[in-house]
Each structure stands twice: as structure tokens, then as C-alpha cells.
Motif scaffolding. Structure first.
Motif, short mmCIF file in Angstrom:
data_model
loop_
_atom_site.label_atom_id
_atom_site.label_comp_id
_atom_site.label_asym_id
_atom_site.label_seq_id
_atom_site.Cartn_x
_atom_site.Cartn_y
_atom_site.Cartn_z
N PRO A 178 0.81 -1.22 0.00
CA PRO A 178 0.00 0.00 0.00
C PRO A 178 0.84 1.28 0.00
O PRO A 178 0.34 2.34 -0.34
N LYS A 179 2.11 1.17 0.33
CA LYS A 179 2.96 2.37 0.36
C LYS A 179 3.67 2.61 -0.97
O LYS A 179 3.63 3.69 -1.51
N CYS A 180 4.33 1.57 -1.51
CA CYS A 180 5.15 1.76 -2.71
C CYS A 180 4.60 1.07 -3.96
O CYS A 180 5.05 1.34 -5.06
N GLY A 181 3.65 0.15 -3.81
CA GLY A 181 3.04 -0.53 -4.95
C GLY A 181 3.79 -1.75 -5.47
O GLY A 181 3.40 -2.33 -6.46
N VAL A 182 4.87 -2.16 -4.80
CA VAL A 182 5.62 -3.35 -5.23
C VAL A 182 4.75 -4.59 -5.06
O VAL A 182 4.07 -4.75 -4.05
N ALA A 183 4.76 -5.45 -6.08
CA ALA A 183 3.98 -6.69 -6.04
C ALA A 183 4.65 -7.68 -5.10
O ALA A 183 5.86 -7.88 -5.14
N THR A 184 3.84 -8.29 -4.24
CA THR A 184 4.34 -9.24 -3.25
C THR A 184 3.42 -10.44 -3.21
O THR A 184 2.21 -10.31 -3.17
N ALA A 185 4.03 -11.63 -3.22
CA ALA A 185 3.26 -12.86 -3.15
C ALA A 185 3.58 -13.57 -1.84
O ALA A 185 4.73 -13.69 -1.44
N LYS A 186 2.54 -14.08 -1.19
CA LYS A 186 2.72 -14.84 0.04
C LYS A 186 3.03 -16.28 -0.35
O LYS A 186 2.23 -16.95 -0.98
N ALA A 187 4.22 -16.75 0.03
CA ALA A 187 4.61 -18.13 -0.28
C ALA A 187 4.14 -19.07 0.83
O ALA A 187 3.68 -20.18 0.57
N SER A 188 4.24 -18.62 2.06
CA SER A 188 3.78 -19.41 3.20
C SER A 188 3.73 -18.50 4.42
O SER A 188 4.11 -17.34 4.35
N GLY A 189 3.25 -19.02 5.52
CA GLY A 189 3.20 -18.25 6.75
C GLY A 189 1.90 -17.50 6.94
O GLY A 189 0.89 -17.80 6.32
N CYS A 190 1.96 -16.51 7.80
CA CYS A 190 0.75 -15.77 8.18
C CYS A 190 0.45 -14.65 7.20
O CYS A 190 1.16 -14.44 6.23
N ASN A 191 -0.63 -13.91 7.47
CA ASN A 191 -1.08 -12.83 6.60
C ASN A 191 -0.49 -11.48 6.93
O ASN A 191 -0.89 -10.47 6.37
N PHE A 192 0.47 -11.43 7.85
CA PHE A 192 1.20 -10.21 8.19
C PHE A 192 2.39 -10.13 7.25
O PHE A 192 3.30 -10.95 7.30
#
Length: 166
Positions: A100-114
Motif C-alpha cells: 500500500p505504500k510503494c506498490g511493489v507486487a508481493t506474493a505470500k509463499a507461506s506463513g501468516c497474513n502479516f
């Protein structure tokens, strides 16, 4: 439209255009006029036309007119917006979120939603966000933003309509 009106309209359409002027039919009714080609908007002058006050581009009939842009620039911008929307929808289907700050795409591979943004700009500022709602949250909200089921749950405070604590 009566035969006389059709004939007049046909004659006007077949006349060679005067330099700097063009024949412009209203796309909403049968009204037509010669207008200056350098105008960036056209409004139908037929008071019987239900939308005669609606302004449109005299060249590509877009309403409202795209003042300050050529028709080509406007069409390119609309195409770019459509492609961006399609790309964003594809990212959403693939589970890829934007910081939400810089717009870089990020994918969650595993772990929590933080999530922690991996960009250099945000890493230095310690920027975190919720993978579910996309809201920027702080390190202190690692657990409090996920009140009902914790950070591994499929919902967060935003989705559950629970106000966040700072």
C-alpha cells in the motif's frame, strides 16, 4: 426525419469541407452543424434532443470530452487503463498483492497474513501490511489486526468490521 431533412443532411455531408470546419452530426439525434475543427467539445443545439446539453468530443464522440488531450492520447490512456485493470485482476486471481505504500507486487509463499514489503524503500521504513485487505499496519498490530482467528486465519479486522487498535 422527413425526406427534405434527409436530403439537406445528405447534401451537407457531401459538401467539401471548408478549411478549419467539419460537418458534425449529433450522435444522439438527427441534428447536425458545421463546426470549427479546433473545438475540443460539441454540444447538440437541438433543444428537442434529450441530451442536447451533454458535451461530447467533436471528433470521436466521447462524452464527456477529453479536454487537453488529443483523441489518440485519450484512446491510448483508456487502453492503458483497461490493460492495467486486467493485470490487477490477474494479480488478484494469482494471490499477488501490492504494497500500500510503494506498490511493489508481493506474493505470500507461506506463513501468516502479516506481510513485510520487500522493496528497499519500505524495508528501510519497516513497512508492513495485511495480505487479506491490503491495509498498511504496524509491527505492533501483528496479532491485533487479526482479532477473530489470529494472523493465520482467512479474515482480518477490516473484513470482520472490527476497528483496529494502534
Amino acid at each position: 426525419m422527413c425526406i427534405r431533412d434527409r436530403l439537406v443532411r445528405f447534401r451537407l455531408m457531401t459538401l467539401p469541407p471548408e478549411k478549419g470546419f467539419a460537418f458534425k452530426p449529433c450522435p444522439l439525434c438527427t441534428y447536425a452543424v458545421y463546426i470549427a475543427t479546433n473545438l475540443d467539445e460539441f454540444a447538440c443545439g437541438n433543444e428537442e434532443c434529450k441530451e442536447y446539453k451533454v458535451k461530447i468530443c467533436p471528433n470521436c464522440n466521447v462524452k464527456p470530452p477529453h479536454k487537453g488531450k488529443t483523441c489518440e492520447q485519450y484512446q491510448r490512456e483508456k487502453k492503458d487503463q483497461k490493460e492495467q485493470k486486467e493485470f490487477d485482476e490477474l494479480m488478484e486471481r494469482q494471490g499477488i498483492k501490492k504494497c500500500p505504500k510503494c506498490g511493489v507486487a508481493t506474493a505470500k509463499a507461506s506463513g501468516c497474513n502479516f506481510m513485510t514489503c520487500p522493496s528497499m524503500v519500505c524495508k528501510a521504513a519497516d513497512v508492513h501490511f495485511c495480505n487479506l485487505c491490503g491495509k498498511q499496519i504496524t509491527q505492533a498490530q501483528h496479532f491485533s489486526h487479526f482479532k477473530k482467528g489470529g494472523p493465520f486465519s482467512p479474515t482480518c479486522n477490516t473484513m470482520d468490521n472490527i476497528p483496529d487498535q494502534n
